[in-house]
Design an enzyme around this catalytic site. Structure first.
Site, PDB file in Angstrom:
ATOM      1  N   GLU A 145       0.863  -1.188   0.000  1.00  0.00           N
ATOM      2  CA  GLU A 145       0.000   0.000   0.000  1.00  0.00           C
ATOM      3  C   GLU A 145       0.892   1.228   0.000  1.00  0.00           C
ATOM      4  OE1 GLU A 145      -2.458  -0.280   3.522  1.00  0.00           O
ATOM      5  OE2 GLU A 145      -2.620  -2.443   3.237  1.00  0.00           O
ATOM      6  N   LYS A 147       2.168   4.706   1.470  1.00  0.00           N
ATOM      7  CA  LYS A 147       2.172   5.254   2.835  1.00  0.00           C
ATOM      8  C   LYS A 147       1.764   6.723   2.739  1.00  0.00           C
ATOM      9  CE  LYS A 147       4.708   5.231   7.140  1.00  0.00           C
ATOM     10  NZ  LYS A 147       4.460   6.580   7.566  1.00  0.00           N
ATOM     11  N   ASP A 149       0.810  10.447   3.692  1.00  0.00           N
ATOM     12  CA  ASP A 149       1.335  11.371   4.694  1.00  0.00           C
ATOM     13  C   ASP A 149       0.197  12.251   5.206  1.00  0.00           C
ATOM     14  OD1 ASP A 149       3.166  12.521   6.298  1.00  0.00           O
ATOM     15  OD2 ASP A 149       4.194  13.677   4.739  1.00  0.00           O
ATOM     16  N   TYR A 255      -7.623   1.677   5.532  1.00  0.00           N
ATOM     17  CA  TYR A 255      -6.664   0.597   5.275  1.00  0.00           C
ATOM     18  C   TYR A 255      -6.656  -0.500   6.331  1.00  0.00           C
ATOM     19  CZ  TYR A 255      -3.693   3.955   7.910  1.00  0.00           C
ATOM     20  OH  TYR A 255      -3.198   4.851   8.811  1.00  0.00           O
ATOM     21  N   LYS A 344      10.566   3.459   3.515  1.00  0.00           N
ATOM     22  CA  LYS A 344      10.528   4.921   3.426  1.00  0.00           C
ATOM     23  C   LYS A 344      11.323   5.393   2.218  1.00  0.00           C
ATOM     24  CE  LYS A 344       9.377   7.526   6.338  1.00  0.00           C
ATOM     25  NZ  LYS A 344       8.844   8.051   7.537  1.00  0.00           N
ATOM     26  N   CYS A 438      33.717  40.041  13.705  1.00  0.00           N
ATOM     27  CA  CYS A 438      32.319  39.757  14.025  1.00  0.00           C
ATOM     28  C   CYS A 438      31.401  40.632  13.164  1.00  0.00           C
ATOM     29  CB  CYS A 438      32.091  40.036  15.500  1.00  0.00           C
ATOM     30  SG  CYS A 438      30.363  40.046  15.951  1.00  0.00           S
ATOM     31  N   CYS A 441      29.664  43.308  15.814  1.00  0.00           N
ATOM     32  CA  CYS A 441      30.375  44.394  16.504  1.00  0.00           C
ATOM     33  C   CYS A 441      31.663  44.802  15.785  1.00  0.00           C
ATOM     34  CB  CYS A 441      30.686  44.003  17.945  1.00  0.00           C
ATOM     35  SG  CYS A 441      31.897  42.682  18.074  1.00  0.00           S
ATOM     36  N   CYS A 456      33.048  35.305  19.036  1.00  0.00           N
ATOM     37  CA  CYS A 456      33.200  36.740  19.235  1.00  0.00           C
ATOM     38  C   CYS A 456      33.336  36.884  20.753  1.00  0.00           C
ATOM     39  CB  CYS A 456      31.961  37.492  18.749  1.00  0.00           C
ATOM     40  SG  CYS A 456      31.960  39.209  19.299  1.00  0.00           S
ATOM     41  N   CYS A 461      29.182  42.882  22.510  1.00  0.00           N
ATOM     42  CA  CYS A 461      28.743  42.740  21.119  1.00  0.00           C
ATOM     43  C   CYS A 461      27.213  42.784  21.081  1.00  0.00           C
ATOM     44  CB  CYS A 461      29.248  41.409  20.578  1.00  0.00           C
ATOM     45  SG  CYS A 461      28.488  40.975  19.014  1.00  0.00           S
TER      46      CYS A 461
HETATM   47  S1  IVH Z   1      -1.077   0.551   8.688  1.00  0.00           S
HETATM   48  C1  IVH Z   1      -0.329  -1.219  12.697  1.00  0.00           C
HETATM   49  N1  IVH Z   1      -1.113   1.538   6.280  1.00  0.00           N
HETATM   50  O1  IVH Z   1       1.768   5.448   9.010  1.00  0.00           O
HETATM   51  C2  IVH Z   1      -0.402  -0.690  11.311  1.00  0.00           C
HETATM   52  N2  IVH Z   1      -0.446   2.952   8.042  1.00  0.00           N
HETATM   53  O2  IVH Z   1       4.096   5.042  10.635  1.00  0.00           O
HETATM   54  C3  IVH Z   1      -0.319   0.781  11.267  1.00  0.00           C
HETATM   55  N3  IVH Z   1       0.103   5.226   7.338  1.00  0.00           N
HETATM   56  O3  IVH Z   1       0.121   5.750  12.080  1.00  0.00           O
HETATM   57  C4  IVH Z   1      -1.101   1.390  10.236  1.00  0.00           C
HETATM   58  N4  IVH Z   1      -0.323   4.969   5.221  1.00  0.00           N
HETATM   59  O4  IVH Z   1      -0.773   7.100  10.092  1.00  0.00           O
HETATM   60  C5  IVH Z   1      -0.854   1.775   7.575  1.00  0.00           C
HETATM   61  N5  IVH Z   1      -1.224   2.275   4.095  1.00  0.00           N
HETATM   62  C6  IVH Z   1      -0.973   2.523   5.373  1.00  0.00           C
HETATM   63  C7  IVH Z   1      -0.544   3.781   5.831  1.00  0.00           C
HETATM   64  C8  IVH Z   1      -0.278   3.958   7.179  1.00  0.00           C
HETATM   65  C9  IVH Z   1       0.055   5.816   6.140  1.00  0.00           C
HETATM   66  C10 IVH Z   1       0.520   5.931   8.567  1.00  0.00           C
HETATM   67  C11 IVH Z   1      -0.410   5.788   9.734  1.00  0.00           C
HETATM   68  C12 IVH Z   1       0.417   5.195  10.831  1.00  0.00           C
HETATM   69  C13 IVH Z   1       1.803   5.567  10.394  1.00  0.00           C
HETATM   70  C14 IVH Z   1       2.837   4.644  10.987  1.00  0.00           C
END
Ligand code: IVH
Length: 708
Positions: A145, A147, A149, A255, A344, A438, A441, A456, A461
């Site tokens: 999936e 991630k 933000d 999710y 990440k 400096c 000053c 300095c 100063c």
């Molecule tokens: S699963 C126990 N799925 O990432 C499983 N989290 O770093 C935790 N997040 O607090 C959640 N996309 O806010 C999951 N596809 C995704 C996600 C996701 C973003 C965030 C979520 C979580 C944080 C953890």
């Protein structure tokens, strides 16, 4: 629309690195940013105090017009510097502290975090570890999936009706944001054929297109623009007034399923997503299952290169085991499941021009070089400056004014100049030389052998005096409201203050001369006079903190103040006497004796005495019941919006005879966690079976000496 996202976040980031004060008086750009940052902090503190008085105690301390003026000034600065906008800013959510608006919601099943894999190798080791932990590794399926933000929320349906929505908070307890979540169009209020109880978890986010449109609207209204989609989503969800949340048009990806009662038993991720989709909850279209791990890796690589394609911000890929029984087998640590990992994306790098290298002078005189950059959007915010730490760092990187440089930033991390693109360098360019004098000053800068830093050494100063006064007046020290950067600069420039002692000799006519251009505005002066007056009565530990003794933090200041009881005794103490205090090490002890051995510092203390600053601890302070003797209480995370800040909480613990060290050990009595608390401390506490507690328990501890 790119210009809307062009922010100048670095001041804030440098502030976090404790470099805030050094930014003063170093060229136009820096000066302007620093004073604005300071003023913003000050305005927010003032507004928060007024809010507390108005909403919390029902006792307004200022007329509405004054309150409105403060709020307007804050909005104006934020409009000029969107980077200074935070979700917690009172311009984003007017009213009392958030914890008073939103009631706590306990998560029956904790909302966990995810472990990170920073590169392919780490992802591979997660995979190998996971395979070892399950029996039927051959049939292992993975679900990938994106991630998102945004912010994790939990939404509870009972008999098909949305009854509650809560933020993640510290994972155990979040905030009730039901009314605001009800305004999110993606989220159904009712679901058909639903189990008796169904808790849906997912991410609330603000689409990028929506973020940009919102900022256009803000600009048209002459209101501050928002910093980035994530912060805006967080701020929007924590509005007091749901119509404001509605106007932001947040969105949602589901999710996960939390608690279920009377519902179908799901066996796989696929079934979960099918259920969520059939109930009308939004499921991200990019979710993909793989049986080959090499395909998982390809998916991660693909999205790493396409991270900016979607209309929502993503910072990685979440890889999970698809089979729920296998998830069960692998289980979780106290913080994160073993059955999932967040791959990440690496820190983003961008190329920009290094316009100049300037040097700023801090309170101790340390001269810190920093890069002035052509603003560049990288890692979620626009970077206009970056610290270069010291002379050797600049030499090692060999960055020169005019160079094209690589700038890197990962999420919240301080922006960094990685290095120059030498091929693009003009033939005339020369290595940068650390200035000999400096910038404030004009006297010679000094670098001692064996020391990486340049100083300095001029006590007078202006930059040093100003940063020293600003520190003295700051909230955790003497808390002098109204003594903003601009006023401080004026005081020093006019020769009204050569050091912090002079503040207490300021007269009303002097302040009128400095501050009042329009004679109707004497209130400002009166307020500042009363604030200075009030500072005469601050506890001894605050005086010690305000003096800016190197290495001396709030906890050590509290210990020393309590042991000696008055400033004279501290000034006369031998290093050994100070070191003998449990919790004070040799470095702090030496620094304190060095400080008071210095003639200039002695003269500041004399001024305090002369101008009526209280230099001892009052009976009231000394008589605080010693309820926490023998107890060690660790405080972590941000306590914003709590009744005490983290520093104040630590000092209150120490004032009651307890200890408040920085790390959890066997002998820790309790771990107090605020928002966004460090997971490692929570992990350690769980391992050792140490109670993890919140604000309510902290209050109880301070009042009763033990956990409820
Ligand atoms: S699963 C126990 N799925 O990432 C499983 N989290 O770093 C935790 N997040 O607090 C959640 N996309 O806010 C999951 N596809 C995704 C996600 C996701 C973003 C965030 C979520 C979580 C944080 C953890």
């Amino acid at each position: 629309m790119a210009h809307l996202r062009r922010l100048f976040l670095t001041t804030e980031l440098l502030e976090r690195q404790n470099l805030g004060f050094w930014l003063a008086r170093v060229g136009l750009v820096m000066t302007e940013f620093d004073s604005d940052q300071d003023r913003v902090t000050q305005l927010r503190d003032q507004i928060a105090a007024h809010n507390e008085a108005y909403h919390g105690r029902d006792e307004p301390t200022v007329p509405d017009a004054v309150y409105d003026r403060l709020l307007r000034e804050l909005a104006e600065i934020e409009a000029r510097h969107p980077d200074l906008v935070t979700p917690e800013s009172p311009t984003q959510s007017v009213g009392s502290a958030p914890n008073e608006i939103f009631s706590p919601v306990e998560h029956k099943i904790p909302m966990m975090s995810l472990d990170n894999a920073m590169d392919m190798e780490e992802l591979q080791s997660w995979y190998e570890r996971a395979l070892k932990g399950i029996h039927d590794a051959d049939s292992c399926q993975f679900v990938c999936e994106l991630k998102f933000d945004g912010l994790a929320v939990s939404i509870r349906y009972e008999n098909g009706e949305l009854v509650q929505a809560a933020t993640r908070g510290n994972g155990r307890v979040g905030e009730d944001v039901t009314h605001n979540v009800l305004t999110i169009e993606d989220i159904p209020h009712q679901i058909k054929n639903a189990p008796e109880v169904l808790e849906v978890r997912g991410e609330v986010y603000l689409p990028i297109s929506r973020f940009e449109a919102l900022n256009e609207e803000q600009l048209a209204k002459g209101e501050p623009v928002f910093a980035n989609p994530r912060n805006t989503a967080a701020g929007s969800l924590r509005q007091k007034d749901p119509t404001v949340t509605a106007s932001r048009k947040l969105a949602f990806w589901s999710y996960q399923i939390g608690e279920v009662l009377g519902g179908p038993q799901m066996a796989s991720s696929e079934e979960t997503f099918e259920l969520l989709q059939s109930l009308g909850l939004p499921v991200n279209p990019e979710v993909t299952e793989f049986s080959e791990f090499s395909d998982v890796q390809k998916f991660c690589e693909f999205w790493k290169s396409k991270r900016h394609e979607p209309d929502y911000e993503i910072d990685g890929v979440v890889v999970k085991l698809a089979d729920l029984a296998q998830r069960e087998t692998l289980g979780s640590t106290s913080r994160a499941p073993r059955w999932a990992i967040a791959f990440k994306f690496p820190p983003e790098e961008k190329i920009t021009r290094l316009v100049n290298i300037n040097v700023s002078i801090g309170r101790t005189g340390r001269a810190t070089p920093f890069a002035v950059l052509e603003p560049v959007f990288v890692g979620g915010s626009t970077v206009g400056m970056a610290t270069l730490h010291n002379e050797d760092q600049v030499a090692t990187k060999d960055v020169r004014p005019g160079d094209m440089v690589v700038v890197r930033k990962a999420g919240d991390v301080i922006p960094e100049v990685v290095g120059p693109i030498v091929a693009d360098r003009s033939v005339n360019s020369k290595p940068w030389a650390f200035p000999k004098v400096c910038p404030s000053c004009g006297l010679a800068l000094e670098r001692l052998e064996g020391d990486a830093n340049t100083y300095c050494v001029n006590r007078s100063c202006p930059a040093r005096v100003e940063t020293g006064i600003s520190h003295f007046a700051s909230r955790n020290a003497m808390d002098i409201e109204g003594l903003g950067e601009r006023t401080v600069r004026g005081l020093v420039a006019q020769g009204m203050a050569d050091d912090v002692g002079d503040l207490f000799a300021l007269t009303k006519p002097q302040l009128i001369e400095l501050l009042v251009s329009d004679s109707s505005n004497e209130t400002l002066v009166n307020n500042l006079m009363s604030a200075i007056d009030a500072a005469r009565e601050r506890p001894l530990a605050n005086v010690l903190i305000g003096l800016g003794i190197e290495h001396l933090g709030p906890s050590a200041a509290e210990l020393i103040a309590r042991r000696f009881g008055n400033l004279d005794a501290i000034a006369e103490a031998e290093t050994g006497d100070i070191e003998a205090i449990d919790g004070i090490g040799p470095v702090i002890a030496q620094s304190v004796t060095d400080f008071f051995a210095d003639d200039h510092n002695k003269s500041v203390v004399e001024k305090f005495r002369l101008y009526g600053v209280r230099l001892d601890i009052t009976d009231g302070e000394a008589d605080v019941p010693q309820l926490l003797v023998g107890r060690s209480i660790v405080v972590t995370g941000s306590l914003d919006g709590w009744f005490l800040s983290r520093d104040e909480a630590k000092r209150s613990i120490i004032a009651r005879g307890g200890k408040s060290p920085g790390s959890v050990s066997k002998s820790t009595y309790a771990l107090v966690v605020g928002n966004d608390a460090g997971q490692s401390k929570m992990d350690r506490a769980s391992e050792l079976g140490i109670p993890i507690v919140g604000e309510k328990e902290l209050r109880h501890l301070l009042e009763k000496g033990q956990l409820p």
